[in-house]
Design an enzyme around this catalytic site. Structure first.
Site, PDB file in Angstrom:
ATOM      1  N   GLN A  21      14.469 -12.228  -4.444  1.00  0.00           N
ATOM      2  CA  GLN A  21      13.190 -12.741  -3.918  1.00  0.00           C
ATOM      3  C   GLN A  21      12.004 -11.987  -4.509  1.00  0.00           C
ATOM      4  O   GLN A  21      12.029 -10.765  -4.596  1.00  0.00           O
ATOM      5  CB  GLN A  21      13.141 -12.540  -2.399  1.00  0.00           C
ATOM      6  CG  GLN A  21      13.997 -13.488  -1.607  1.00  0.00           C
ATOM      7  CD  GLN A  21      14.096 -12.998  -0.158  1.00  0.00           C
ATOM      8  OE1 GLN A  21      14.959 -12.195   0.169  1.00  0.00           O
ATOM      9  NE2 GLN A  21      13.213 -13.481   0.689  1.00  0.00           N
ATOM     10  N   ARG A  58      14.692 -16.962   0.801  1.00  0.00           N
ATOM     11  CA  ARG A  58      16.013 -16.842   0.169  1.00  0.00           C
ATOM     12  C   ARG A  58      16.463 -18.195  -0.364  1.00  0.00           C
ATOM     13  O   ARG A  58      17.104 -18.281  -1.411  1.00  0.00           O
ATOM     14  CB  ARG A  58      17.011 -16.266   1.165  1.00  0.00           C
ATOM     15  CG  ARG A  58      16.667 -14.835   1.579  1.00  0.00           C
ATOM     16  CD  ARG A  58      17.590 -14.320   2.634  1.00  0.00           C
ATOM     17  NE  ARG A  58      17.322 -12.936   3.006  1.00  0.00           N
ATOM     18  CZ  ARG A  58      16.546 -12.553   4.013  1.00  0.00           C
ATOM     19  NH1 ARG A  58      15.922 -13.453   4.745  1.00  0.00           N
ATOM     20  NH2 ARG A  58      16.375 -11.275   4.286  1.00  0.00           N
ATOM     21  N   ALA A  67      27.000 -11.192  -2.024  1.00  0.00           N
ATOM     22  CA  ALA A  67      25.748 -10.668  -1.446  1.00  0.00           C
ATOM     23  C   ALA A  67      24.524 -11.430  -1.950  1.00  0.00           C
ATOM     24  O   ALA A  67      23.481 -11.426  -1.302  1.00  0.00           O
ATOM     25  CB  ALA A  67      25.598  -9.186  -1.769  1.00  0.00           C
ATOM     26  N   VAL A 115      22.841 -16.217   0.656  1.00  0.00           N
ATOM     27  CA  VAL A 115      24.229 -15.744   0.661  1.00  0.00           C
ATOM     28  C   VAL A 115      25.191 -16.721   1.348  1.00  0.00           C
ATOM     29  O   VAL A 115      26.341 -16.884   0.897  1.00  0.00           O
ATOM     30  CB  VAL A 115      24.318 -14.326   1.264  1.00  0.00           C
ATOM     31  CG1 VAL A 115      24.001 -14.302   2.740  1.00  0.00           C
ATOM     32  CG2 VAL A 115      25.671 -13.707   1.010  1.00  0.00           C
ATOM     33  N   SER A 137      28.065 -11.482   2.906  1.00  0.00           N
ATOM     34  CA  SER A 137      27.601 -10.322   3.685  1.00  0.00           C
ATOM     35  C   SER A 137      26.931 -10.771   4.980  1.00  0.00           C
ATOM     36  O   SER A 137      26.791  -9.976   5.919  1.00  0.00           O
ATOM     37  CB  SER A 137      26.657  -9.443   2.863  1.00  0.00           C
ATOM     38  OG  SER A 137      25.530 -10.194   2.463  1.00  0.00           O
ATOM     39  N   ASP A 166      21.283  -7.837   8.933  1.00  0.00           N
ATOM     40  CA  ASP A 166      20.305  -8.223   9.963  1.00  0.00           C
ATOM     41  C   ASP A 166      20.684  -7.607  11.310  1.00  0.00           C
ATOM     42  O   ASP A 166      19.813  -7.170  12.070  1.00  0.00           O
ATOM     43  CB  ASP A 166      20.260  -9.752  10.092  1.00  0.00           C
ATOM     44  CG  ASP A 166      20.258 -10.420   8.739  1.00  0.00           C
ATOM     45  OD1 ASP A 166      19.231 -10.947   8.315  1.00  0.00           O
ATOM     46  OD2 ASP A 166      21.320 -10.377   8.069  1.00  0.00           O
ATOM     47  N   ALA A 215      22.284  -4.857  11.733  1.00  0.00           N
ATOM     48  CA  ALA A 215      21.989  -3.421  11.640  1.00  0.00           C
ATOM     49  C   ALA A 215      20.498  -3.182  11.888  1.00  0.00           C
ATOM     50  O   ALA A 215      20.116  -2.251  12.605  1.00  0.00           O
ATOM     51  CB  ALA A 215      22.399  -2.884  10.272  1.00  0.00           C
ATOM     52  N   ARG A 216      19.665  -4.033  11.278  1.00  0.00           N
ATOM     53  CA  ARG A 216      18.213  -3.891  11.486  1.00  0.00           C
ATOM     54  C   ARG A 216      17.865  -4.075  12.969  1.00  0.00           C
ATOM     55  O   ARG A 216      17.052  -3.349  13.525  1.00  0.00           O
ATOM     56  CB  ARG A 216      17.477  -4.946  10.646  1.00  0.00           C
ATOM     57  CG  ARG A 216      17.493  -4.621   9.168  1.00  0.00           C
ATOM     58  CD  ARG A 216      16.897  -5.732   8.326  1.00  0.00           C
ATOM     59  NE  ARG A 216      16.765  -5.285   6.942  1.00  0.00           N
ATOM     60  CZ  ARG A 216      16.812  -6.081   5.877  1.00  0.00           C
ATOM     61  NH1 ARG A 216      17.000  -7.395   6.041  1.00  0.00           N
ATOM     62  NH2 ARG A 216      16.671  -5.593   4.671  1.00  0.00           N
ATOM     63  N   ARG A 247      19.814  -3.615  15.597  1.00  0.00           N
ATOM     64  CA  ARG A 247      20.295  -2.480  16.394  1.00  0.00           C
ATOM     65  C   ARG A 247      19.405  -1.253  16.183  1.00  0.00           C
ATOM     66  O   ARG A 247      19.122  -0.499  17.099  1.00  0.00           O
ATOM     67  CB  ARG A 247      21.747  -2.170  16.049  1.00  0.00           C
ATOM     68  CG  ARG A 247      22.695  -3.262  16.545  1.00  0.00           C
ATOM     69  CD  ARG A 247      24.066  -3.132  15.930  1.00  0.00           C
ATOM     70  NE  ARG A 247      24.743  -1.919  16.323  1.00  0.00           N
ATOM     71  CZ  ARG A 247      25.714  -1.337  15.609  1.00  0.00           C
ATOM     72  NH1 ARG A 247      26.113  -1.875  14.467  1.00  0.00           N
ATOM     73  NH2 ARG A 247      26.292  -0.244  16.036  1.00  0.00           N
ATOM     74  N   HIS A 291      21.676 -15.908   7.027  1.00  0.00           N
ATOM     75  CA  HIS A 291      21.001 -14.671   6.635  1.00  0.00           C
ATOM     76  C   HIS A 291      19.672 -15.134   6.036  1.00  0.00           C
ATOM     77  O   HIS A 291      19.559 -15.373   4.842  1.00  0.00           O
ATOM     78  CB  HIS A 291      21.834 -13.901   5.605  1.00  0.00           C
ATOM     79  CG  HIS A 291      21.063 -12.785   4.946  1.00  0.00           C
ATOM     80  ND1 HIS A 291      20.516 -11.745   5.648  1.00  0.00           N
ATOM     81  CD2 HIS A 291      20.720 -12.564   3.643  1.00  0.00           C
ATOM     82  CE1 HIS A 291      19.892 -10.929   4.815  1.00  0.00           C
ATOM     83  NE2 HIS A 291      19.991 -11.411   3.590  1.00  0.00           N
TER      84      HIS A 291
HETATM   85  P1  6V0 Z   1      18.097  -7.492  -9.473  1.00  0.00           P
HETATM   86  O1  6V0 Z   1      17.713  -6.061  -9.358  1.00  0.00           O
HETATM   87  O2  6V0 Z   1      17.210  -8.439 -10.188  1.00  0.00           O
HETATM   88  O3  6V0 Z   1      19.560  -7.536 -10.122  1.00  0.00           O
HETATM   89  C1  6V0 Z   1      20.232  -8.707 -10.434  1.00  0.00           C
HETATM   90  C2  6V0 Z   1      21.208  -8.390 -11.547  1.00  0.00           C
HETATM   91  O4  6V0 Z   1      21.997  -9.556 -11.777  1.00  0.00           O
HETATM   92  C3  6V0 Z   1      20.532  -8.029 -12.876  1.00  0.00           C
HETATM   93  O5  6V0 Z   1      21.026  -6.790 -13.352  1.00  0.00           O
HETATM   94  C4  6V0 Z   1      20.913  -9.183 -13.800  1.00  0.00           C
HETATM   95  O6  6V0 Z   1      21.071  -8.797 -15.160  1.00  0.00           O
HETATM   96  C5  6V0 Z   1      22.236  -9.623 -13.179  1.00  0.00           C
HETATM   97  N1  6V0 Z   1      22.642 -10.970 -13.556  1.00  0.00           N
HETATM   98  C6  6V0 Z   1      21.877 -12.088 -13.645  1.00  0.00           C
HETATM   99  N2  6V0 Z   1      22.623 -13.128 -14.050  1.00  0.00           N
HETATM  100  C7  6V0 Z   1      23.899 -12.675 -14.209  1.00  0.00           C
HETATM  101  C8  6V0 Z   1      25.115 -13.266 -14.615  1.00  0.00           C
HETATM  102  N3  6V0 Z   1      25.185 -14.545 -14.945  1.00  0.00           N
HETATM  103  N4  6V0 Z   1      26.208 -12.488 -14.664  1.00  0.00           N
HETATM  104  C9  6V0 Z   1      26.160 -11.175 -14.343  1.00  0.00           C
HETATM  105  N5  6V0 Z   1      25.033 -10.562 -13.963  1.00  0.00           N
HETATM  106  C10 6V0 Z   1      23.911 -11.302 -13.899  1.00  0.00           C
HETATM  107  O7  6V0 Z   1      18.326  -8.118  -8.007  1.00  0.00           O
HETATM  108  P2  6V0 Z   1      18.786  -7.336  -6.687  1.00  0.00           P
HETATM  109  O8  6V0 Z   1      19.895  -6.443  -7.029  1.00  0.00           O
HETATM  110  O9  6V0 Z   1      17.575  -6.809  -6.003  1.00  0.00           O
HETATM  111  O10 6V0 Z   1      19.309  -8.555  -5.790  1.00  0.00           O
HETATM  112  C11 6V0 Z   1      20.494  -9.249  -6.140  1.00  0.00           C
HETATM  113  C12 6V0 Z   1      20.764 -10.352  -5.138  1.00  0.00           C
HETATM  114  O11 6V0 Z   1      21.087  -9.801  -3.867  1.00  0.00           O
HETATM  115  C13 6V0 Z   1      19.537 -11.253  -4.897  1.00  0.00           C
HETATM  116  O12 6V0 Z   1      19.932 -12.603  -4.820  1.00  0.00           O
HETATM  117  C14 6V0 Z   1      19.019 -10.766  -3.552  1.00  0.00           C
HETATM  118  O13 6V0 Z   1      18.263 -11.757  -2.875  1.00  0.00           O
HETATM  119  C15 6V0 Z   1      20.323 -10.444  -2.864  1.00  0.00           C
HETATM  120  N6  6V0 Z   1      20.234  -9.597  -1.684  1.00  0.00           N
HETATM  121  C16 6V0 Z   1      21.069  -9.873  -0.670  1.00  0.00           C
HETATM  122  C17 6V0 Z   1      21.068  -9.139   0.490  1.00  0.00           C
HETATM  123  C18 6V0 Z   1      22.004  -9.509   1.596  1.00  0.00           C
HETATM  124  O14 6V0 Z   1      21.864  -9.055   2.743  1.00  0.00           O
HETATM  125  N7  6V0 Z   1      22.995 -10.338   1.314  1.00  0.00           N
HETATM  126  C19 6V0 Z   1      20.200  -8.039   0.626  1.00  0.00           C
HETATM  127  C20 6V0 Z   1      19.383  -7.722  -0.412  1.00  0.00           C
HETATM  128  C21 6V0 Z   1      19.310  -8.501  -1.635  1.00  0.00           C
END
Ligand code: 6V0
Length: 306
Positions: free
Chosen positions: A84, A90, A120, A124, A145, A150, A152-153, A155, A177
């Protein structure tokens, strides 16, 4: 022959993936940890940086790998894809991340048919549902996940109001989520005693829970520490066959009026994945909100070609 060492693979070495890997490493959760990213140089750099800490940690073989390394994996955590930006929901990420997921899940299943897939990337719940369909895996082994973070936040915030350790607070968030999630106030308690909040206090705590990610993204660009600890908690329950009850996202059927959708709900998590979803005696208001959350996600799923 000695038993095969446990292997965890983390796909996506961005903020969430690397913090998760680092958390797993510090707590020596598994003997083998593999990092994969489409940006191989980034994955290599992260692996090198973490490996230089090995003299202070030890006991973990860690490397930047390829999808072939998924062959021996017990758990594959997917954190790859767009995250995001300030102001984005999301759900706004769905179009970008669904095509990334089709590619990633096909590559995983080419080498591995037995692992637990822990998703994750956002949104999600929808991406976990898509992963189930693309992989053809048993539903118990495709886990989102969900609302573990959420909850945890929630609580933490209740604990702060009451000046009580958040680990002693029983409270949970269920549903998406995301923006349609809901608190289960009717069952929240401290050692069985009522929380004693008035309507305004409840509203403030829930709004702060729901908007936490927006606040953090606005302040520092991404969230990573608490989600890493939440993923670590799920991994431990799987690897140690704990049977912890965690609000992961799972495929629900005939659950509080909801079917054929992934949502966060209390699940028993063990080495089989989601062993069971616990029945929640929601009140009528909560049930209606939960069903609304499901309808919102099902409308988005209907637009996908799965
Ligand atoms: P980021 O820091 O931009 O990292 C994403 C990574 O994915 C980068 O290193 C990219 O190179 C890599 N990537 C992109 N395309 C591919 C692919 N095809 N194959 C392999 N790798 C690839 O993002 P960040 O780590 O901050 O977030 C990642 C995801 O987690 C996002 O969709 C967030 O919205 C989500 N989150 C989910 C949470 C949850 O509670 N489930 C919490 C926080 C973030």
């Amino acid at each position: 022959m000695p038993p095969k060492p446990n292997r965890v693979v983390v796909i996506g070495t961005g903020a969430v993936g690397t913090t998760t890997a680092y958390t797993l490493l510090l707590r020596r959760r598994m003997p083998e940890l593999v990092l994969i990213d489409v940006n191989q140089k980034k994955a290599l750099g992260e692996a090198l940086d973490m490996n230089h800490g090995m003299p202070f940690v030890g006991g973990v073989k860690l490397w930047a790998g390829t999808y072939e390394d998924c062959r021996e994996a017990d758990i594959i955590i997917v954190t790859a894809g767009a995250s995001q930006k300030p102001g984005e929901t999301r759900i706004d990420l769905l179009r970008k991340n669904i095509s990334i997921f089709k590619d990633i899940v096909e590559k995983i299943t080419k080498y591995n048919q037995h692992a637990i897939l822990l998703i994750a990337t956002n949104p999600v719940d929808i991406l976990s549902y898509a992963t189930l369909k693309i992989s053809g895996f048993d539903r118990r082994r495709v886990i989102g996940s969900g609302t573990v973070l959420d909850s945890a936040r929630f609580r933490y915030l209740i604990g702060r109001h009451k000046e009580i350790d958040p680990r002693s607070i029983h409270g949970q968030i269920i549903g998406e989520h995301g923006d349609s999630e809901l608190p289960v106030w009717s069952l929240a308690n401290i050692a069985g005693t009522d929380l004693g909040f008035d309507e305004a206090e409840r509203d403030e705590i829930f709004q702060d829970t729901k908007n936490a990610a927006y606040e953090i993204i606005d302040a520092k660009g991404s969230t990573s520490y608490a989600i890493a600890l939440a993923l670590d908690r799920i991994v431990v329950s799987i690897l140690h066959n704990e049977g912890a009850v965690l609000n992961v996202s799972t495929l629900l059927n005939n659950y509080n009026g909801v079917s054929d959708v992934y949502l966060g709900a209390p699940c028993i998590v063990d080495r089989t994945g989601v062993r069971e979803v616990l029945d929640l005696p929601l009140n009528e208001t909560e049930k209606a909100l939960f069903q609304k959350s499901a309808e919102k996600l099902k409308a988005e799923i209907a637009k996908l070609e799965l």
